[in-house]
Design a protein around this motif. Structure first.
Motif, PDB file in Angstrom:
ATOM      1  N   THR A 183      44.710  36.932  40.103  1.00 29.96           N
ATOM      2  CA  THR A 183      45.866  37.788  40.399  1.00 29.96           C
ATOM      3  C   THR A 183      47.060  37.218  39.649  1.00 29.96           C
ATOM      4  OG1 THR A 183      45.108  38.463  42.595  1.00 29.96           O
ATOM      5  CG2 THR A 183      47.465  38.597  42.185  1.00 29.96           C
TER       6      THR A 183
ATOM      7  N   TYR B 289      51.118  47.310  46.404  1.00 31.97           N
ATOM      8  CA  TYR B 289      51.067  47.483  47.856  1.00 31.97           C
ATOM      9  C   TYR B 289      52.472  47.799  48.316  1.00 31.97           C
ATOM     10  CZ  TYR B 289      46.749  44.711  47.271  1.00 31.97           C
ATOM     11  OH  TYR B 289      45.540  44.226  46.852  1.00 31.97           O
TER      12      TYR B 289
ATOM     13  N   TYR C 150      40.659  32.076  41.259  1.00 32.76           N
ATOM     14  CA  TYR C 150      39.813  31.605  42.362  1.00 32.76           C
ATOM     15  C   TYR C 150      38.391  32.093  42.133  1.00 32.76           C
ATOM     16  CZ  TYR C 150      41.012  36.276  44.193  1.00 32.76           C
ATOM     17  OH  TYR C 150      41.206  37.622  44.329  1.00 32.76           O
TER      18      TYR C 150
ATOM     19  N   ARG D 266      54.685  45.015  46.473  1.00 33.97           N
ATOM     20  CA  ARG D 266      54.084  43.891  45.730  1.00 33.97           C
ATOM     21  C   ARG D 266      53.263  44.446  44.583  1.00 33.97           C
ATOM     22  NH1 ARG D 266      48.857  41.665  45.406  1.00 33.97           N
ATOM     23  NH2 ARG D 266      48.538  39.483  45.971  1.00 33.97           N
TER      24      ARG D 266
ATOM     25  N   ASP E 245      34.533  40.321  45.858  1.00 32.56           N
ATOM     26  CA  ASP E 245      34.527  41.246  44.723  1.00 32.56           C
ATOM     27  C   ASP E 245      33.094  41.543  44.264  1.00 32.56           C
ATOM     28  OD1 ASP E 245      37.275  41.251  44.833  1.00 32.56           O
ATOM     29  OD2 ASP E 245      37.498  39.669  43.331  1.00 32.56           O
TER      30      ASP E 245
ATOM     31  N   ASN F  40      47.777  46.732  40.316  1.00 30.84           N
ATOM     32  CA  ASN F  40      47.818  47.311  41.654  1.00 30.84           C
ATOM     33  C   ASN F  40      49.184  47.128  42.282  1.00 30.84           C
ATOM     34  OD1 ASN F  40      47.911  44.708  42.615  1.00 30.84           O
ATOM     35  ND2 ASN F  40      45.821  44.701  43.397  1.00 30.84           N
TER      36      ASN F  40
ATOM     37  N   LEU G 271      48.139  36.640  49.289  1.00 32.76           N
ATOM     38  CA  LEU G 271      46.700  36.662  48.972  1.00 32.76           C
ATOM     39  C   LEU G 271      46.086  35.500  49.744  1.00 32.76           C
ATOM     40  CD1 LEU G 271      44.253  37.620  47.251  1.00 32.76           C
ATOM     41  CD2 LEU G 271      45.131  36.183  45.404  1.00 32.76           C
TER      42      LEU G 271
ATOM     43  N   HIS H 100      38.269  37.030  50.407  1.00 32.86           N
ATOM     44  CA  HIS H 100      39.734  37.039  50.294  1.00 32.86           C
ATOM     45  C   HIS H 100      40.305  38.357  50.792  1.00 32.86           C
ATOM     46  CE1 HIS H 100      38.091  38.644  46.538  1.00 32.86           C
ATOM     47  NE2 HIS H 100      39.190  39.374  46.439  1.00 32.86           N
TER      48      HIS H 100
ATOM     49  N   PHE I  95      44.785  44.854  51.889  1.00 33.63           N
ATOM     50  CA  PHE I  95      43.385  44.835  51.436  1.00 33.63           C
ATOM     51  C   PHE I  95      42.678  43.838  52.353  1.00 33.63           C
ATOM     52  CE2 PHE I  95      40.894  45.121  47.146  1.00 33.63           C
ATOM     53  CZ  PHE I  95      39.723  45.389  47.839  1.00 33.63           C
TER      54      PHE I  95
ATOM     55  N   HIS J   5      37.182  40.834  51.826  1.00 36.77           N
ATOM     56  CA  HIS J   5      36.072  41.336  51.003  1.00 36.77           C
ATOM     57  C   HIS J   5      35.692  40.271  49.978  1.00 36.77           C
ATOM     58  CE1 HIS J   5      39.589  42.112  48.512  1.00 36.77           C
ATOM     59  NE2 HIS J   5      38.784  42.080  47.461  1.00 36.77           N
TER      60      HIS J   5
ATOM     61  N   VAL K 291      44.430  40.642  51.192  1.00 30.00           N
ATOM     62  CA  VAL K 291      45.878  40.685  50.954  1.00 30.00           C
ATOM     63  C   VAL K 291      46.524  41.160  52.248  1.00 30.00           C
ATOM     64  CG1 VAL K 291      47.741  41.720  49.592  1.00 30.00           C
ATOM     65  CG2 VAL K 291      45.562  41.147  48.489  1.00 30.00           C
TER      66      VAL K 291
ATOM     67  N   SER L 173      51.040  43.681  40.997  1.00 28.80           N
ATOM     68  CA  SER L 173      50.347  42.597  40.301  1.00 28.80           C
ATOM     69  C   SER L 173      49.320  43.148  39.333  1.00 28.80           C
ATOM     70  CB  SER L 173      49.671  41.650  41.295  1.00 28.80           C
ATOM     71  OG  SER L 173      48.705  42.338  42.036  1.00 28.80           O
TER      72      SER L 173
ATOM     73  N   PHE M 126      45.347  42.344  38.192  1.00 28.54           N
ATOM     74  CA  PHE M 126      44.177  41.608  38.687  1.00 28.54           C
ATOM     75  C   PHE M 126      43.004  41.909  37.768  1.00 28.54           C
ATOM     76  CE2 PHE M 126      41.715  45.054  40.714  1.00 28.54           C
ATOM     77  CZ  PHE M 126      42.660  46.065  40.655  1.00 28.54           C
TER      78      PHE M 126
HETATM   79  O1  LIG Z   1      45.968  42.232  44.921  1.00 25.55           O
HETATM   80  C1  LIG Z   1      45.406  41.141  44.860  1.00 25.55           C
HETATM   81  O2  LIG Z   1      46.002  40.067  44.744  1.00 25.55           O
HETATM   82  C2  LIG Z   1      43.894  41.048  44.945  1.00 25.55           C
HETATM   83  C3  LIG Z   1      43.212  42.345  44.724  1.00 25.55           C
HETATM   84  C4  LIG Z   1      41.754  42.256  45.049  1.00 25.55           C
HETATM   85  O3  LIG Z   1      41.326  41.406  45.771  1.00 25.55           O
HETATM   86  C5  LIG Z   1      40.825  43.203  44.435  1.00 25.55           C
HETATM   87  O4  LIG Z   1      41.255  44.189  43.835  1.00 25.55           O
HETATM   88  O5  LIG Z   1      39.608  42.985  44.554  1.00 25.55           O
END
Ligand SMILES: O=C(O)CCC(=O)C(=O)O
Ligand SMILES: [Fe+2]
Length: 227
Positions: free
Chosen positions: A118, A87, A153, A169, A98, A85, A132, A159, A93, A96, A161, A171, A173
């Motif tokens: 992540t 940003y 985690y 940014r 997961d 992903n 995060l 959590h 984000f 939420h 972002v 990453s 995930f």
């Molecule tokens: O971008 C992140 O570090 C977390 C992404 C995330 O929380 C998700 O995709 O569910």
């Protein structure tokens, strides 16, 4: 429990990932979100079945397989093929949890998401914001790691972002189904394993204390493991 795993990827591997991702067709990140998290999500992702995601995902899975700290902390049964992903400025984000269950694309298989990860692919000095933020049992943790480092985690944690205000940014995930479903048991086994490693650095493996602790670790794991 949050676990910071340094140097999952080398600087060369991070550079390789970034080169491949430059050429990827980024799409709206809501493609893999659930109903609640879809409304909270504003980022970009590489499509799950793209050649870029599978090539880079394999590099990451191979690195994880060689990483003793990942094995010790996640006690993995199955790892979801890594996703990617990004940003850009203004993307975020919101809070939420997961989804509990995920279909593994192309594998006709589901995994239970016990551990979220992540793996950072941008160095912290190259962007502002984008932390995060994880609600842990020990309070709120804000995580921003060097490129190539990873945070694990519990997938049960709320959590988010933070919005990126400069730069971008990137990453990877993904989720892991652990052989140990419950966070507190997984944490206890991790702490025990890490302590045994420290004792073994000073005492021979034949020492009765080392032998006893190692036996207790395996016997506890045997009682709790689900496969
Ligand atoms: O971008 C992140 O570090 C977390 C992404 C995330 O929380 C998700 O995709 O569910
Ligand atoms: Fe998430």
């Amino acid at each position: 429990m949050l676990v910071h795993i340094p140097n999952v990827l080398t600087a060369e591997q991070v550079a390789h990932c970034r080169r491949i991702l430059e050429a990827a067709a980024w799409v709206d990140g809501r493609v893999t979100a659930g109903e609640q998290s879809g409304k909270a999500k504003n980022n970009l992702q590489v499509p799950e079945n793209s050649p870029q995601a599978s090539e880079l995902g394999d590099i990451i899975l191979q690195a994880l397989g060689l990483n003793p700290m990942f094995t010790s902390a996640a006690l993995p049964l199955r790892v979801f093929p890594p996703l990617f992903n990004r940003y850009d400025v203004g993307m975020t984000f919101h809070a939420h949890v997961d989804n509990a269950i995920r279909f593994v694309p192309g594998a006709n298989m589901r995994i239970r998401t016990d551990v979220s990860s992540t793996l950072f692919l941008t160095d912290p000095e190259d962007y502002d914001g984008g932390e995060l933020v994880i609600e842990d049992t020990y309070g709120t943790q804000r995580v921003k790691l060097p490129a190539g480092h990873m945070v694990l985690y519990p997938a049960t944690s709320l959590h988010k972002v933070e919005p990126v205000t400069r730069g971008s940014r990137w990453s990877s995930f993904f989720w892991t189904q652990s052989m140990i479903k419950e966070d507190s048991r997984r944490r206890l086994l991790f702490e025990m394993d890490q302590s045994i490693m420290k004792i073994r650095a000073d005492l021979p493996d034949s020492h009765p204390g080392v032998l006893g602790m190692t036996a207790a670790y395996h016997n506890l794991l045997r009682q709790w493991v689900e496969m």
